[in-house]
Scaffold this active site. Structure first.
Site, short mmCIF file in Angstrom:
data_model
loop_
_atom_site.label_atom_id
_atom_site.label_comp_id
_atom_site.label_asym_id
_atom_site.label_seq_id
_atom_site.Cartn_x
_atom_site.Cartn_y
_atom_site.Cartn_z
N HIS A 68 7.97 6.26 7.86
CA HIS A 68 6.86 7.21 7.76
C HIS A 68 6.74 7.97 9.07
CE1 HIS A 68 5.10 3.45 9.29
NE2 HIS A 68 4.32 4.24 10.01
N VAL A 69 6.17 9.17 8.97
CA VAL A 69 6.06 10.05 10.14
C VAL A 69 4.58 10.43 10.32
CG1 VAL A 69 6.77 12.30 11.08
CG2 VAL A 69 8.39 10.96 9.69
N HIS A 70 4.12 10.37 11.57
CA HIS A 70 2.73 10.69 11.89
C HIS A 70 2.60 12.17 12.25
CE1 HIS A 70 1.71 6.30 12.54
NE2 HIS A 70 3.03 6.28 12.63
N LYS A 107 -7.07 6.69 8.87
CA LYS A 107 -7.91 6.78 10.07
C LYS A 107 -8.66 8.13 10.14
CE LYS A 107 -4.92 5.54 13.37
NZ LYS A 107 -3.76 4.84 12.83
N TRP A 111 0.84 -1.21 0.00
CA TRP A 111 0.00 0.00 0.00
C TRP A 111 0.87 1.26 0.00
CZ3 TRP A 111 0.01 3.62 3.99
CH2 TRP A 111 0.59 3.23 5.20
N SER A 163 3.84 -0.64 12.56
CA SER A 163 3.22 -1.83 11.96
C SER A 163 3.80 -2.09 10.58
CB SER A 163 1.71 -1.64 11.81
OG SER A 163 1.09 -1.62 13.04
N TYR A 164 4.20 -0.99 9.92
CA TYR A 164 4.68 -1.09 8.53
C TYR A 164 6.12 -0.59 8.47
CZ TYR A 164 -0.31 -1.55 8.03
OH TYR A 164 -1.61 -1.97 8.18
N GLU A 200 -4.53 6.43 -4.07
CA GLU A 200 -4.65 7.63 -3.24
C GLU A 200 -3.96 8.87 -3.81
OE1 GLU A 200 -4.54 7.04 1.08
OE2 GLU A 200 -4.01 4.95 0.76
N ASP A 251 -3.97 10.20 6.66
CA ASP A 251 -3.94 8.83 7.15
C ASP A 251 -5.33 8.24 6.95
OD1 ASP A 251 -2.14 7.16 9.33
OD2 ASP A 251 -4.28 6.72 9.47
N1 GTA Z 1 -3.53 6.70 3.77
O1 GTA Z 1 -3.78 2.23 2.94
C1 GTA Z 1 -3.51 3.14 3.73
C2 GTA Z 1 -3.03 2.92 5.06
N2 GTA Z 1 -2.77 1.80 5.79
C3 GTA Z 1 -2.89 0.43 5.36
C4 GTA Z 1 -2.31 2.18 7.02
N3 GTA Z 1 -2.31 3.51 7.08
C5 GTA Z 1 -2.75 4.01 5.89
N4 GTA Z 1 -2.91 5.27 5.48
C6 GTA Z 1 -3.35 5.48 4.22
N5 GTA Z 1 -3.63 4.44 3.37
O2 GTA Z 1 -1.44 5.51 11.06
C7 GTA Z 1 -1.85 4.31 8.20
C8 GTA Z 1 -2.29 3.79 9.54
C9 GTA Z 1 -1.18 4.27 10.47
C10 GTA Z 1 0.03 4.39 9.56
C11 GTA Z 1 1.04 3.32 9.82
O3 GTA Z 1 -0.44 4.24 8.24
O4 GTA Z 1 -3.55 4.27 9.93
P1 GTA Z 1 2.42 2.44 11.87
O5 GTA Z 1 3.23 1.63 10.94
O6 GTA Z 1 3.15 3.16 12.94
O7 GTA Z 1 1.34 1.46 12.40
O8 GTA Z 1 1.60 3.54 11.07
P2 GTA Z 1 0.20 1.56 13.49
O9 GTA Z 1 0.10 2.90 14.05
O10 GTA Z 1 0.31 0.41 14.41
O11 GTA Z 1 -1.03 1.21 12.62
P3 GTA Z 1 -2.48 1.46 12.94
O12 GTA Z 1 -3.19 0.81 11.84
O13 GTA Z 1 -2.68 2.90 13.17
O14 GTA Z 1 -2.81 0.67 14.31
C12 GTA Z 1 -2.74 1.18 15.62
C13 GTA Z 1 -4.03 0.96 16.36
O15 GTA Z 1 -4.95 1.96 15.96
C14 GTA Z 1 -4.74 -0.35 16.02
O16 GTA Z 1 -4.27 -1.45 16.73
C15 GTA Z 1 -6.17 0.00 16.36
O17 GTA Z 1 -6.40 -0.18 17.73
C16 GTA Z 1 -6.26 1.45 16.00
N6 GTA Z 1 -6.85 1.64 14.68
C17 GTA Z 1 -6.37 1.23 13.52
N7 GTA Z 1 -7.18 1.57 12.50
C18 GTA Z 1 -8.21 2.22 13.03
C19 GTA Z 1 -9.37 2.82 12.49
N8 GTA Z 1 -9.62 2.82 11.16
N9 GTA Z 1 -10.22 3.39 13.33
C20 GTA Z 1 -9.97 3.42 14.66
N10 GTA Z 1 -8.88 2.89 15.23
C21 GTA Z 1 -8.01 2.28 14.44
#
Ligand code: GTA
Length: 329
Positions: free
Chosen positions: A269-271, A199, A167, A264-265, A177, A197
């Site tokens: 990348h920076v938030h 989310k 992705w 996770s990935y 995107e 993001d």
């Molecule tokens: N634009 O396809 C994508 C995509 N994906 C697959 C991931 N991200 C994406 N963004 C776009 N397109 O902030 C985003 C994620 C994340 C970042 C990766 O990339 O939303 P990271 O590698 O540090 O991983 O960041 P992280 O933070 O663990 O991932 P993630 O998914 O945010 O999970 C953390 C926790 O957040 C989860 O365990 C869950 O409890 C919560 N969470 C995840 N998704 C959601 C959601 N949609 N709504 C509410 N809570 C959520």
């Protein structure tokens, strides 16, 4: 400042509508909603729930595991915040049903017009076993990872076990995107793509959440960073802040800019999240402010290669078992 930023979701500094920030209006004449979303066939109409992975009455969300046409899927449903700019329509265009009245107190059920009552829905399909576990509520344990532990335990594990970053490549290559990109610096060394993001529904800045994805592909995480990456980090920090100010009228003093360890990935990348918004994963056990990261690398080029780092792991994470086997827990 927050209120003006909210209004700016409707128009950027030039007064033109922000292209990918939806204004919550109904479908336009093209059958598309404002912004760039189109009405899709309901891929979830045949969704069969297997289990609820987690839910929260306070956060008003639910994470569900189920099947879509025999494929495992995770669906996340989340009620979105009520926007100030929709209040007039909410009050004038809704049906109000009285539940109870007592002296000066009364409660109602307000039935809002459908477009003001949407549920943000995220679908992961086909979902792997790891995705299903990720969204399940589980106890976490704090792990202490030395330089050696990283080399001997974590690195071999993430090389084999981590989520696909397809992705991420799709975003960098404009295969997905592309229309959501807020800013891009195409430089192969210090360049990056900044976009919302997934989310964030982009309807209000209160829960603003963007990610900056580096063009460089060989940086897995914080652990790979050395002083040679300081120009990259500074560039992401500086230009990311400028782009957010420009687009969302949110100054740097309102932003929390950080990296996750562990992410996770595993692609750098920076938030960028709004200060005051309790974004998932913004706690001290996981988030490293980019400003601190830059300074640490400036004072010690090998800082993140050599330091003991701490992070939480879920009880069912394979990496946690590896730390246990090595007697590190
Ligand atoms: N634009 O396809 C994508 C995509 N994906 C697959 C991931 N991200 C994406 N963004 C776009 N397109 O902030 C985003 C994620 C994340 C970042 C990766 O990339 O939303 P990271 O590698 O540090 O991983 O960041 P992280 O933070 O663990 O991932 P993630 O998914 O945010 O999970 C953390 C926790 O957040 C989860 O365990 C869950 O409890 C919560 N969470 C995840 N998704 C959601 C959601 N949609 N709504 C509410 N809570 C959520």
């Amino acid at each position: 400042a927050d209120t003006s930023a909210k209004r700016l979701l409707d128009s950027d500094k030039t007064g033109e509508p922000a292209p990918d920030v939806k204004r919550g209006k109904t479908d336009n004449e093209n059958g598309r909603e404002d912004g760039n979303e189109s009405v899709q066939e309901n891929v979830l109409s045949g969704f069969k729930t297997s289990s609820v992975l987690s839910d929260s009455a306070r956060e008003k969300n639910i994470f569900i595991h189920g099947k879509v046409a025999d494929q495992d899927a995770v669906v996340i449903l989340e009620k979105t915040p009520i926007r100030e700019d929709s209040l007039a329509e909410l009050f004038s265009g809704s049906t109000l049903k009285l539940e109870m009245k007592n002296d000066i107190y009364s409660t109602y059920r307000l039935q809002a017009p459908p477009h003001l009552n949407e549920i943000k829905t995220t679908v992961v399909c086909p979902a792997t076993e790891k995705h299903i576990k990720k969204y399940q509520r589980k106890e976490s344990f704090l792990v202490e990872e030395t330089e050696e532990n990283y080399k001997n335990i974590t690195l071999p594990h993430i090389v084999k076990q981590s989520f696909s970053v397809q992705w991420v490549y799709n975003i960098l290559e404009k295969k997905a995107e592309a229309e959501r990109i807020v800013y891009e610096d195409p430089d192969p060394d210090v360049g990056f793509v900044l976009l919302p993001d997934f989310k964030w529904d982009q309807k209000q800045v209160d829960d603003l959440y963007l990610i900056a994805i580096a063009h460089q592909r060989d940086i897995k995480s914080l652990r790979d960073l050395t002083s040679e990456h300081v120009p990259l980090l500074q560039n992401i920090f500086q230009k990311g802040k400028e782009a957010i100010l420009q687009r969302y009228n949110l100054p740097a003093s309102k932003l929390r800019v950080y990296l996750h360890y562990q992410p996770s990935y595993y692609h750098l990348h920076v938030h960028f999240t709004k200060l005051g918004y309790d974004a998932p994963g913004c706690g001290v056990e996981r988030a490293h402010l980019i400003a601190d990261v830059i300074q640490n690398l400036q004072s010690d080029p090998q800082y993140y290669k050599t330091r003991t780092l701490y992070f939480p792991l879920r009880a069912d994470d394979g990496l946690l078992s590896k730390f246990k086997e090595a007697g590190r827990l």
